[in-house]
Design a protein around this motif. Structure first.
Motif, mmCIF file in Angstrom:
data_model
loop_
_atom_site.group_PDB
_atom_site.id
_atom_site.type_symbol
_atom_site.label_atom_id
_atom_site.label_comp_id
_atom_site.label_asym_id
_atom_site.label_seq_id
_atom_site.Cartn_x
_atom_site.Cartn_y
_atom_site.Cartn_z
ATOM 1 N N ARG A 33 -16.940 3.297 -13.016
ATOM 2 C CA ARG A 33 -16.032 2.680 -12.059
ATOM 3 C C ARG A 33 -14.650 2.395 -12.653
ATOM 4 O O ARG A 33 -13.932 1.504 -12.198
ATOM 5 C CB ARG A 33 -16.659 1.417 -11.461
ATOM 6 C CG ARG A 33 -17.700 1.767 -10.395
ATOM 7 C CD ARG A 33 -18.186 0.574 -9.602
ATOM 8 N NE ARG A 33 -19.262 -0.127 -10.289
ATOM 9 C CZ ARG A 33 -19.190 -1.357 -10.750
ATOM 10 N NH1 ARG A 33 -18.075 -2.042 -10.636
ATOM 11 N NH2 ARG A 33 -20.218 -1.917 -11.349
ATOM 12 N N THR A 47 -14.646 -2.606 -8.432
ATOM 13 C CA THR A 47 -15.900 -3.342 -8.317
ATOM 14 C C THR A 47 -16.744 -2.715 -7.223
ATOM 15 O O THR A 47 -16.264 -1.934 -6.401
ATOM 16 C CB THR A 47 -15.674 -4.818 -7.940
ATOM 17 O OG1 THR A 47 -15.245 -4.898 -6.576
ATOM 18 C CG2 THR A 47 -14.660 -5.483 -8.854
ATOM 19 N N GLU A 48 -18.000 -3.078 -7.212
ATOM 20 C CA GLU A 48 -18.843 -2.822 -6.053
ATOM 21 C C GLU A 48 -18.462 -3.817 -4.956
ATOM 22 O O GLU A 48 -17.838 -4.842 -5.227
ATOM 23 C CB GLU A 48 -20.322 -2.998 -6.416
ATOM 24 C CG GLU A 48 -20.822 -2.035 -7.480
ATOM 25 C CD GLU A 48 -21.073 -0.637 -6.933
ATOM 26 O OE1 GLU A 48 -20.788 -0.402 -5.733
ATOM 27 O OE2 GLU A 48 -21.540 0.218 -7.701
ATOM 28 N N HIS A 50 -19.118 -6.980 -2.624
ATOM 29 C CA HIS A 50 -19.933 -8.186 -2.827
ATOM 30 C C HIS A 50 -19.705 -9.172 -1.693
ATOM 31 O O HIS A 50 -18.649 -9.188 -1.067
ATOM 32 C CB HIS A 50 -19.569 -8.859 -4.156
ATOM 33 C CG HIS A 50 -19.895 -8.034 -5.358
ATOM 34 N ND1 HIS A 50 -21.179 -7.878 -5.831
ATOM 35 C CD2 HIS A 50 -19.096 -7.284 -6.171
ATOM 36 C CE1 HIS A 50 -21.160 -7.079 -6.896
ATOM 37 N NE2 HIS A 50 -19.904 -6.715 -7.109
ATOM 38 N N ASP A 55 -20.396 -13.112 -7.686
ATOM 39 C CA ASP A 55 -20.745 -11.734 -8.029
ATOM 40 C C ASP A 55 -19.505 -10.865 -8.195
ATOM 41 O O ASP A 55 -19.471 -9.974 -9.054
ATOM 42 C CB ASP A 55 -21.660 -11.152 -6.953
ATOM 43 C CG ASP A 55 -23.044 -11.773 -6.972
ATOM 44 O OD1 ASP A 55 -23.391 -12.420 -7.977
ATOM 45 O OD2 ASP A 55 -23.773 -11.619 -5.969
ATOM 46 N N ARG A 58 -18.095 -11.689 -11.636
ATOM 47 C CA ARG A 58 -18.913 -11.148 -12.730
ATOM 48 C C ARG A 58 -18.793 -9.636 -12.825
ATOM 49 O O ARG A 58 -18.734 -9.075 -13.928
ATOM 50 C CB ARG A 58 -20.374 -11.566 -12.525
ATOM 51 C CG ARG A 58 -20.598 -13.053 -12.771
ATOM 52 C CD ARG A 58 -22.050 -13.443 -12.524
ATOM 53 N NE ARG A 58 -22.294 -14.814 -12.932
ATOM 54 C CZ ARG A 58 -23.450 -15.448 -12.785
ATOM 55 N NH1 ARG A 58 -24.479 -14.822 -12.220
ATOM 56 N NH2 ARG A 58 -23.585 -16.695 -13.182
ATOM 57 N N ASP A 59 -18.745 -8.977 -11.684
ATOM 58 C CA ASP A 59 -18.618 -7.522 -11.677
ATOM 59 C C ASP A 59 -17.259 -7.109 -12.250
ATOM 60 O O ASP A 59 -17.176 -6.242 -13.133
ATOM 61 C CB ASP A 59 -18.771 -7.014 -10.240
ATOM 62 C CG ASP A 59 -18.874 -5.498 -10.144
ATOM 63 O OD1 ASP A 59 -18.811 -4.814 -11.181
ATOM 64 O OD2 ASP A 59 -19.017 -4.993 -9.021
ATOM 65 N N SER A 62 -17.158 -7.690 -15.971
ATOM 66 C CA SER A 62 -17.951 -6.735 -16.734
ATOM 67 C C SER A 62 -17.219 -5.406 -16.918
ATOM 68 O O SER A 62 -17.150 -4.858 -18.024
ATOM 69 C CB SER A 62 -19.295 -6.517 -16.043
ATOM 70 O OG SER A 62 -20.048 -5.516 -16.693
#
Length: 366
Positions: A33, A47-48, A50, A55, A58-59, A62
Motif C-alpha cells: 500500500r 490505508t484500508e 475503516h 483503526d 493504527r493502519d 503501520s
C-alpha cells in the motif's frame, strides 16, 4: 451515530540525506500500500477503509513506519509538504505519466510540484456528499503545509493555488472546484464531457483517442478537489495538502462526522451552519470567495475561521505547517533542503506518536 468507512491516501516527497529530491523505489517496494506517483520523488501511502478512528490511526501508522524504515535503510527521508518548496522537474516514470506530460505541456509543472491528501468516504447519498465536500473546500486551511511554490512564497496553500490555476486556462476545468451538483446523472454528465474534452486536447497534441482510452478512465481524467469514484465506490475529497499524519487523521475524522450527518439530515442552502436537524451550505459564489481566502490566508482570515467554526470545526485543534514555514519572499535550494529535512524529522516524530491520541475518538465510535 451513523458512520461511513473512511480511507486515506497521503502523498510524500522522497529526499536523500542532504534534502535533495530523489527516487523512492526502495520505499515503494517495502509495502503493497505504498505506491508510486508519476514522478520518482513522489510516493503515495494508503490505508484500508475503516469505521473507527483508532483503526485508521493504527493502519496509517503501520504503513508509514514501514515507509520510514525503508527510506532510512536507503539513506533517504520522507517529507510531508504540499510542495517541494523549490521547483521539481523530474521526467514522468510511466506511459500514462508521459502522455499526461504531452497533453498538459507546460501546464504539467504544477502536477509535478504538488503533493496532496486524498480522503475517501463510503458512498451513500452521493449528491449530498459531493455538495457537502464542495462546501468544505475552505477546510483545506486547517492542514495547509507549504506557502512556497517553485521557490516563491505565494499563498498559505501554495499547492492548492498552483494546482488549480497554473495548469493553464484550457485545463482549469480539470483541476478547479466545481459547482454544486443538481443530480447524480448531471455530475456524471460533467465528468463524461470533460473526458471528451480531454481527448480533443490530446488529439490536438498528437495523442490518439485509443491511447487515451487505454490509459485514462473518465473519473481519473478529472483531478478536481471533489471526485466521484465509480470503481470503489467512494466520494473522494482531494482539497487538503499533504501534511503530518496526525493532522490528516484529525481532519478525516472531523469531515467524516459531517459526511455521516449528511446521510441522515437534509442538506440545504443558505447561510452556512451546522444545526441539529440539518446542514446549511452557502451559495456557490459565496463559497468560492471563502475558498480563495482559505488558499491565500488560511486560518489568518477571520472569514475562513468563522466559516469553519459555523460548520463545527475546532480550528484551535489544528496546527498547519504553513505557519511554521514563513520566511523570505524567495527561497533558495539550500534553504529548501534544510526545511525538507526538518519536516522529515517532524514526520518521523508524528508517526511515532500517532496512536498516543487514541483516547480522542471524537468521530468514529470504537
Amino acid at each position: 451515530m451513523y458512520t461511513l468507512t473512511t480511507g486515506v491516501e497521503l502523498e510524500l516527497w522522497v529526499v536523500n540525506e542532504r534534502g535533495r529530491l530523489c527516487d523512492g523505489t526502495e520505499v515503494i517496494e517495502a509495502h503493497p500500500r505504498i505506491e508510486p506517483e508519476f514522478i520518482n520523488p513522489l510516493i503515495e501511502v494508503k490505508t484500508e477503509p475503516h469505521t473507527s478512528e483508532r483503526d485508521l490511526r493504527r493502519d496509517l501508522q503501520s504503513v508509514l513506519q514501514t515507509a520510514i524504515l525503508a527510506a532510512e535503510r536507503a539513506s533517504k527521508r520522507l517529507v510531508p509538504l504540499g510542495t517541494p518548496l523549490t521547483e521539481a522537474d523530474p521526467p514522468a516514470n510511466c506511459e500514462r505519466g508521459r502522455v499526461f506530460e504531452t497533453v498538459y505541456g507546460d501546464g504539467v509543472r504544477s502536477a509535478k510540484n504538488c503533493a496532496g491528501t486524498h480522503i475517501h468516504f463510503e458512498r451513500e447519498d452521493a449528491v449530498d456528499q459531493l455538495n457537502l465536500l464542495t462546501a468544505l473546500d475552505p477546510a483545506l486551511a486547517l492542514t495547509s503545509s507549504s506557502p512556497y511554490y517553485a521557490g516563491e512564497r505565494r499563498a498559505n496553500s501554495a499547492r492548492a493555488l498552483a494546482y488549480r490555476t497554473d495548469c493553464g486556462d484550457e485545463f482549469r476545468c480539470f483541476t478547479d472546484l466545481w459547482e454544486y451538483a443538481d443530480s447524480l446523472s448531471e455530475w456524471r454528465d460533467r465528468v463524461d464531457e470533460k473526458y471528451e474534452r480531454f481527448k480533443r486536447l490530446a488529439a490536438d497534441r498528437g495523442v490518439s483517442g485509443e491511447t487515451i482510452e487505454a490509459l485514462f478512465a473518465p473519473e481519473n481524467t478529472v483531478l478536481n478537489p471533489v471526485r466521484l469514484r465509480e470503481c470503489q465506490p467512494t466520494v473522494e475529497w482531494r482539497a487538503p495538502d499533504a501534511t503530518l499524519p496526525s493532522q490528516v487523521v484529525r481532519l478525516a475524522s472531523d469531515v467524516e462526522r459531517l459526511v455521516s450527518r449528511a446521510a441522515t439530515a437534509p442538506v440545504e442552502f443558505g447561510a452556512p451552519r451546522l444545526e441539529n436537524d440539518r446542514l446549511k451550505l452557502p451559495e456557490f459564489e459565496a463559497l468560492r470567495d471563502v475558498s480563495r481566502r482559505a488558499i491565500e490566508s488560511g486560518l489568518d482570515s477571520p472569514t475562513v475561521e468563522s466559516y469553519l467554526r459555523e460548520l463545527g470545526f475546532d480550528t484551535a485543534a489544528y496546527d498547519p505547517l504553513s505557519s511554521r514555514l514563513r520566511g523570505p519572499p524567495r527561497l533558495g535550494e539550500s534553504a529548501a533542503r534544510t526545511r525538507r529535512l526538518r519536516q522529515a524529522g517532524r514526520l518521523q516524530a508524528d508517526v511515532q506518536d500517532l496512536t498516543d491520541e487514541e483516547t480522542r475518538y471524537s468521530m468514529f465510535p470504537a
